[in-house]
Design an enzyme around this catalytic site. Sequence first.
Site, PDB file in Angstrom:
ATOM      1  N   ASP A 117      21.517   0.092  13.914  1.00  0.00           N
ATOM      2  CA  ASP A 117      20.827   1.095  14.726  1.00  0.00           C
ATOM      3  C   ASP A 117      19.470   1.380  14.092  1.00  0.00           C
ATOM      4  O   ASP A 117      19.395   1.722  12.911  1.00  0.00           O
ATOM      5  CB  ASP A 117      21.702   2.364  14.754  1.00  0.00           C
ATOM      6  CG  ASP A 117      21.237   3.355  15.796  1.00  0.00           C
ATOM      7  OD1 ASP A 117      20.178   3.121  16.404  1.00  0.00           O
ATOM      8  OD2 ASP A 117      21.938   4.364  15.986  1.00  0.00           O
ATOM      9  N   ASP A 131      17.707  -0.091  20.886  1.00  0.00           N
ATOM     10  CA  ASP A 131      17.628   0.033  19.426  1.00  0.00           C
ATOM     11  C   ASP A 131      18.978  -0.075  18.723  1.00  0.00           C
ATOM     12  O   ASP A 131      19.120   0.310  17.574  1.00  0.00           O
ATOM     13  CB  ASP A 131      16.954   1.358  19.046  1.00  0.00           C
ATOM     14  CG  ASP A 131      17.700   2.558  19.597  1.00  0.00           C
ATOM     15  OD1 ASP A 131      18.619   2.362  20.406  1.00  0.00           O
ATOM     16  OD2 ASP A 131      17.363   3.687  19.220  1.00  0.00           O
ATOM     17  N   GLU A 132      19.974  -0.593  19.425  1.00  0.00           N
ATOM     18  CA  GLU A 132      21.315  -0.694  18.828  1.00  0.00           C
ATOM     19  C   GLU A 132      21.942  -2.048  19.109  1.00  0.00           C
ATOM     20  O   GLU A 132      21.855  -2.550  20.237  1.00  0.00           O
ATOM     21  CB  GLU A 132      22.241   0.357  19.453  1.00  0.00           C
ATOM     22  CG  GLU A 132      22.201   1.699  18.806  1.00  0.00           C
ATOM     23  CD  GLU A 132      23.182   2.638  19.493  1.00  0.00           C
ATOM     24  OE1 GLU A 132      24.340   2.704  19.059  1.00  0.00           O
ATOM     25  OE2 GLU A 132      22.784   3.265  20.481  1.00  0.00           O
TER      26      GLU A 132
END
Lengths: 461, 156
Positions: A64, A157-158
Amino acid sequence: MRLGHISLSHFNSTSFRKIDQIIVLLLLNSRKPSGRYCTSLDTIRAYTILVDMYTRKRAVGHLDADCFYVSAERVRDPFLKGKPVGVLGNQGACVIAKSYEMKAAGVKTGEPIWDAVQKCPDGIYVKRDFRWYETLSRSMLEVMRRLSGHVEYYSIDEFFFVAEPGPGQSFQDLAVAMRQTILEELDLPVTVGIARSRTLAKLISDSAKPFGAKAVLEKEHEEHLLARLPVTEISGVAKRRAKRLLPWGIASCLDLAKADRGLVRKLLTATGEALWWELNGEPTGEIHSARPRHKALSRGGSLGESTADPHRLYAWLVRNLERLIEELRYHRVMPGKLTLWVGYRDGIPGEGQTRLAVPTDRFDLLLEALRPCLRRAWRPKHPANRMHLIAEDLTDRDTAQGGLFSPHDPRAEALADVKQRINERIGRFAVRSGATLPLKSIYDDGANGYDICDVRGKICF
Amino acid sequence: MASGIALALSDMPLAMHCWPEVSRRIYRRGGTEAEVRFLYDDREPVLPVMKDGKLELVRWGNGRGRSRCLPRTGWTWKATVEQGGWVGAAPGVVRIPATLALEKGIWFRVRQGVHGLLVTDEQGVESAYMICEPSSHYYRVMTRSDRMPALIEEKI
C-alpha cells in the site's frame, strides 16, 4: 480458497491435515458429472499456490503506497517533501488526500478545505492529477510484477501479491526488499504486509504504516496484533456491522477470530464468515492477476457546487452518460438495466431505475430511457451535490441478440462511431452533447477530464 | 487575487539570503527547504521580480500611499493592462517568481510564478502590481474569490 463448488469451509479443521484438505478439494472440484476427473492447468497452478501457502513457502502480501496522491506530487515536486500537503478534489472543495504532517494537524480525508485551513494554516494545497497518479500506479504495478509472479491490481495505490521469498530469504526480508525497490526506483514510500491471508496481510500493512515492512506468519504474533485492532479495521466491517457484533462481546479482530463461526455467519452472513476464515489464516479468495469481468459499470461523483437547477442537473446526467457509454464501448458490453442516483445536500437521495427492452449502448436510446429516471430522482428546489449512473445486467456487445423490435438505426450508430473516433483522436469530450453546455466551466478544466474511475484494470474503486 | 506569495529559499541567489528584507521573511513550514514569504499585509510589502534576468525586490503596488500618482492597490486586471489602462505610466510586464501563493488563508502551489506589471512613480521608485484575471471554476471553489493571479504558463 474457493476455487470450485466445494471450499475449505466444508471441512472440520481437526479431521484433516490442511494439505490433505487441499488435495481432496482439488479432486472433488475437478470431478465431472460423468465421474471422471478433469482439471485445467490454471486450477492446478492455483492449488499449487495454496499448497505452498500451507507449507509456508508462499504467503499473501499487501503493498500500500503511503498517502499516495501526496507522495506522487512529491515525486515531481521535491519542495513538498516534509511539508503539510493536501490534494484537493471535488473541483477544489475537499481534501481527498493528505500528508502525514497534515494528518497530525487533525485534517481528515474528505474534509472541506475551509475546515482544513483552520486546522492546518501552514498546509499547501495542490490540485489532483489522476493522469499522473495513474502513470506512477502503473509503474508500481510493473515493479510488483517483476517481484512477484501473481499480482492483483487492487486499487490505484494497493496491490495484493503472492509472496515467494528467494533462496535464503525470509518473508520479512522480502517485505523490506519490496519496500526498498519501490522507493529506489520510483521514489514512492510504501508499506508492505505479508501474512497467511489477504485480510491478515492488509491488517498488518495498515498497522505498520507509514513506510513499514512486516511479515507476520506465526499464530502467536497474529493474535498479538489482532488483539490490538478494533473490528472496524477490517475492510468489510463498518460501524453498522461492528454494532451487531458488540452485544456478543466481539470488539477486537481477535474476538472475531475466536468467535464461533456459526454465530459470525448468523450475524454477518457468508461474507462475514469468509472474514472469519481469513482472520484464522485460511485464504478464501485468490489473487486476481487480471481483473474479472465487470458485473456493473458506473460513472458519476461529486457535482462540485450543489445545484437545484434542473437544466444543470440534466447536463450532469448527459455528461455522466457520455462517460458511461465510453466505458461500455471500451468493455464491449451493453446494459440491460440503468439506475440513476442523485444525492442531495439534506442527505435524502433520489433514485430512478429502468430496464431496457433491448440492451444498447446508443446515446439517444439510453438518454431517452434515463429521462424518466431523472424525473423520479429529482427533488425540486433541493440542491443536489452528487450523481451516479449505474449500468447493470451487462451483455456482450458482440454476441448480444437484438430483440424483434430492436430499433436498428444505421445513422445513429454511424454517428456514435464517428463521435468515439474523434474523441479518441482529438481528445476526450472534443465532441459532446450540446446539453452539457451549462457545464462549460467543468469542461474548461482539463483536470475534470480524467477521474479515478477512468483508471482501468483495478479491482476496487 | 493573491495576498501573498512564497519563494523557495533555494530559488533566491545566495547573496540575497542575508539581506534584512529577505532574512526577516524566511519561514520554515517543515521539510528541508525553507521559503521566503512576501505578504501584502507586511509593513513594507515587496515582491520579487525578474528584471533583466536578475532577481530584485521592489515595492508591491502602492497600498501604503507612498506615491501620489499610482493607484492605491497591489493588483491590476489583465484586461486593464491589455486595454492600455497603464500606458501613461510606461509599464513593463515582469515575472514575479513564486513557489506558493496565498489567497484567503489558503496556500497553493504555483509552478513558475505570476505575471506582474512594473511601473515607476513620480519619485523614480519602482512598484510591481500583481496582474489578476477572473477566477477559474476550480479557483473560485477553492478560495471563494472572484479574482485569481495571472499565473505563468499554468492554468488551475
